[in-house]
Motif scaffolding. Sequence first.
Motif: not given
Length: 500
Positions: A273-286
């Motif tokens: 499940l590829s995730t855009n780590n730079a886009r909120e809220p996925f930038s949040n580790l939790k």
Amino acid sequence: MRHSRGTSLRALALASLSVVALLGAAPVEAAKTSVTLGVRLEPPHLDPTAGAAAAIDEVVFINLFEGLTQVDRDGTVKPVLAESWTISDDGKTYTFRLRDGVKFHDGTDFNAEDVKFSLERGKAADSANAQKAKFEQIETVEVVSPTEVKVTLKQPVGDFLTFLGTGDAVIVAPESAADNKAKPVGTGPFRFGQWVQGDKVELTRSADYWGTPVKLETATFKIIADNAAAFSSMMAGDVDGFPIFNAPENLPQFAADPRFSVVVGTTEGETILSTNNAREPFSNLKVRQAIAHAIDRKALIDGAMFGYGTPIGSHFAPHHPAYKDLTGTYPYDLEKAKALMAEAGLADGFKATLKLPPPVYARRGGEILASDLKKIGIELELIPLEWAQWLEQVFKGKDYDLTIVSHTEANDINIYARDDYYFNYQNPDLKALMAKLDATSDPEARNALYGEAQEIIAKDAVNGYLFQLAKTGVWDAKLKGLWEHAPVQANDLTGVYWED
């Protein structure tokens, strides 16, 4: 006279019996010399050095294009256009002895200049190669003679020979490289026949191939996107097989039919499940951790893949000796996931998009994951895309929240250290670790570093790690030589033949 007459009658009788025997004998069928294989996806073009789509390699890599080396069916590296090589003591300089007398399909000679052109083209500023970062590790390429080339790296690269054995690193000629997307010219055992877009790609045996001639005269890759049509085409004999059959629910029916062989192996395909780590809220580790805890891998494999697949907890193949089982890092736990959402200030959830490319694992898996994430308040809008759209929007444009895709490149954990990769993940510690890995050639030391890298990306929940894609092949029981496993993206036809 009687003796002569008797002999004549006897001879006549024997001759008559021979005629009867010949007339009554079943005709001897010549072994088939053609094969038609079904593939789910049409390649966007036919140049493996200018695109990331696995569908390109699955048609032309090994069959039409070759590299200095090749990753073989068992994962080992073997010489191909380079017949041998030496490596300097510092691990930075590779001197390749090339095969003499090799020609491209257009009749031009293969030599060291073609190697220099191909490797420098891969790292050029305008390079469209999906593995450009790998080529950028090359400092210089020097032509020593027509059959010898010296490649010097900026620093030691432990898997350099493996990289040279992938589709991204095939050798092309300057005379034909610009046209390879539509009219590919390589040095392989097959040459390009025709491409009927939306229907098929045909290859024909190369009469002047430098190596062992293949037994097949023609090979057709038939594009069949619909699962029902794929099943019907196999049952009717319209195709001879599918190296990867994308409807695993049909495999038991094929297995019960003596006309077919069902062969289940492994791939390098980490399905995530590829995730855009730079886009909120996925930038949040939790938030990423909450998603990881909300994924029921077993239900996903059973529901989307009918049980075919191996759970993974990081971006690494379970069959690799350096694999670490990290599926326990974020076990399925909805209560823990909800608590993490609350800690992130998102107890009421949020809405996001899930862009899905065509494969079954993505479309079916997307529906299951949407149901999973809804249980912790994440409402997903499912957006189906064709591959060209996915490559443009997600892979190149990074315009996405979540997506599902199987990364089928071998040993590709290094992508997590790339600044411009579509995950948008940044971790200086991982970058330093991957740089150390690149400079390490000892297998045991490399495996230890791979283990550390797996732990970092697992703990950071960079993506949702789902399962290792199985290679579910089905083909005519008399068809022999297709690969059981897929250590690289290839449908190697060089050893394929029909059993009498």
